[in-house]
Design an enzyme around this catalytic site. Structure first.
Site, short mmCIF file in Angstrom:
data_model
loop_
_atom_site.label_atom_id
_atom_site.label_comp_id
_atom_site.label_asym_id
_atom_site.label_seq_id
_atom_site.Cartn_x
_atom_site.Cartn_y
_atom_site.Cartn_z
N ALA A 195 -7.69 -3.14 -1.86
CA ALA A 195 -8.26 -4.49 -1.83
C ALA A 195 -7.87 -5.28 -0.58
O ALA A 195 -8.66 -6.09 -0.09
CB ALA A 195 -7.83 -5.25 -3.08
N HIS A 196 -6.66 -5.08 -0.06
CA HIS A 196 -6.25 -5.92 1.08
C HIS A 196 -6.99 -5.57 2.36
O HIS A 196 -6.91 -6.28 3.34
CB HIS A 196 -4.74 -5.84 1.29
CG HIS A 196 -4.24 -4.55 1.86
ND1 HIS A 196 -3.94 -4.38 3.19
CD2 HIS A 196 -3.98 -3.36 1.27
CE1 HIS A 196 -3.51 -3.16 3.40
NE2 HIS A 196 -3.52 -2.51 2.27
N CYS A 320 4.96 4.92 21.53
CA CYS A 320 6.06 3.98 21.73
C CYS A 320 6.02 2.81 20.77
O CYS A 320 6.94 2.00 20.73
CB CYS A 320 6.05 3.46 23.17
SG CYS A 320 4.45 2.83 23.68
#
Length: 459
Positions: A195-196, A320
């Site tokens: 959902a997010h 990195c």
């Protein structure tokens, strides 16, 4: 401050906020109980399930709510593998799946199962023929994302689903990145989403399992969510997730066209404004809101920090910027440049002027980071050493690539530069540099303390 990382987590949609606040007062009781408060909570849960099922394109009784998208993926994979254990223990995945899928595959393989990883082309797309060829009589499950989370490339789900149907193999689709823009095409068997990713609250995942799919939920038995997601349902968050999914779908057609235009502006202008940039992912078959590019001679972590100082929130697949110090598995599978990688994913409603300001700021930020790292300037003239060795052991990318770019001028056309490096990213970025700069990559061999990468100067 412009937030350009919706692919990681989209800002909470206003409809989700309203639904969450309203259901906190109405949906706190146990929906399994028969008293008034329980019945009210059950009505909210059932309405949310119907709305989410409509958006997914399945029956409400085929859909369960989980505690996250990752949990939905794990439950979908393990439940299907267990339900079809008599068929075999072979699992098919693409090389660019989300880590939740690849971690499940690794766990399955460690437990004695077998896994076939289907390669992708340089745009990040699997070949439907190659995917079909990976299916075997003992294949219990196949997994394919609907769209890639790092570069936005759409996968041929409908073709893969047809191949799986013909082979009698269920297909699990990770639809986390695409569900906001529309239902997944094709005859998939299992679907997972989070959902997010579309502006709902974190902590809600969707797991849809079609009727007729052999499925055995793993772990202790639980009577909730068809036994596929143990524990008390977070009804306010579920209601907010379903409401926001319906809301973003209503906006999807208009926003898709608008954001696609902004992304196309970035794809075109970045290559014009910043030298030595590779824009990656399929230029046509892609998500409308996401674009990824990589900049030569740039440290990805520093670049992201400088963009953050300029008030732009973006993400990266450069080694990195990760805890493992290895390049993104997606970029590695595609064989593209990983150093100085930037992913821009625009939330709904992103103003045009924010994109224009990003394009104004980016060239100066990249130039500043390159100067700080001592990146090469103009192309070097021919040198007279037939072979030249660059010792970059103990130094992280992009330094080995920067030193290679400087050293190429020490040899004449036809001469060879050998770069000694122990950073895993060099294995990807040195060949990518050769392709971008039209030099010949001769391969690698073990060397004391690391690996020797050999490059022949062509021009």
């Amino acid at each position: 401050m412009p937030y350009f990382d919706a692919a990681s987590s989209a800002p909470l949609h206003p409809v989700a906020r309203q639904a969450l606040q309203a259901s906190l007062d109405e949906g706190w009781a146990d929906p399994a109980r028969l008293y008034r408060e329980g019945r009210r909570a059950r009505l909210l849960l059932d309405a949310a399930r119907e709305a989410a099922a409509e958006a997914v394109g399945c029956r409400p009784d085929e859909l369960s709510f989980t505690s996250s998208g990752t949990r939905a993926v794990h439950s979908g994979i393990y439940g299907s593998l267990s339900g079809r254990r008599r068929v075999g223990r072979h699992l098919v995945v693409s090389a660019v799946e989300h880590s939740s899928v690849l971690h499940s595959a690794a766990s399955h393989e460690a437990g004695g199962g077998s896994v076939t990883e289907v390669a992708v082309d340089r745009t990040g797309r699997v070949s439907p023929d190659a995917y079909a060829a990976a299916l075997r009589p003992d294949t219990a499950l196949a997994c394919l994302q609907s769209a890639n989370h790092e570069v936005g490339t759409l996968q041929p789900v409908a073709e893969a689903a047809e191949a799986c149907r013909a082979a009698g193999v269920p297909l699990l689709v990770d639809a986390a990145q695409s569900l906001a823009w529309g239902p997944v095409e094709g005859a998939w068997s299992i679907l997972a989403a989070s959902a997010h990713k579309w502006g709902g609250p974190a902590g809600v995942g969707l797991l849809a399992v079609r009727k007729g799919v052999r499925f055995a939920p793993q772990g202790p038995a639980d009577e909730r969510e068809s036994g596929r997601a143990a524990g008390f349902e977070n009804i306010p968050a579920i209601v907010a997730a379903a409401a926001s999914l319906r809301a973003v779908r209503a906006e999807a057609a208009a926003e898709s066209a608008r954001l696609r235009g902004l992304v196309e502006r970035i794809r075109t202008r970045v290559a014009e404004l910043v030298p030595d940039v590779e824009v990656v992912g399929d230029p046509v078959r892609r998500l409308p809101h996401l674009v990824t590019f990589s900049c030569l001679y740039v440290d990805g972590e520093t670049l992201l920090h400088e963009l953050d100082r300029a008030e732009f929130s973006v993400s990266s697949g450069s080694s990195c910027t990760s805890s493992t110090l290895t390049p993104s598995h997606v970029l590695r599978a595609m064989g593209v440049l990983s150093e100085g990688n930037v992913r821009v994913s625009l939330p709904l409603g992103t103003p045009d002027q924010e994109v224009d300001r990003f394009l104004d700021v980016l060239p100066g930020v990249v130039a500043s980071v390159r100067t700080r790292l001592g990146a090469p300037g103009a192309a070097a003239g021919p040198g007279d050493a037939e072979e030249f060795v660059v010792d970059s052991l103990g130094r992280l990318c992009p330094i080995p690539v920067i030193e290679l770019a400087k050293a190429i001028g020490n040899v004449p056309v036809g001469g060879v530069v050998t770069v000694l490096a122990d950073d895993e990213a060099a294995r990807l970025d040195i060949p990518a540099w050769c392709e971008m700069r039209s030099q010949e990559y001769l391969g690698e061999h073990p060397a004391e303390g690391g690996t020797a990468y050999r490059v022949r100067r062509v021009s």
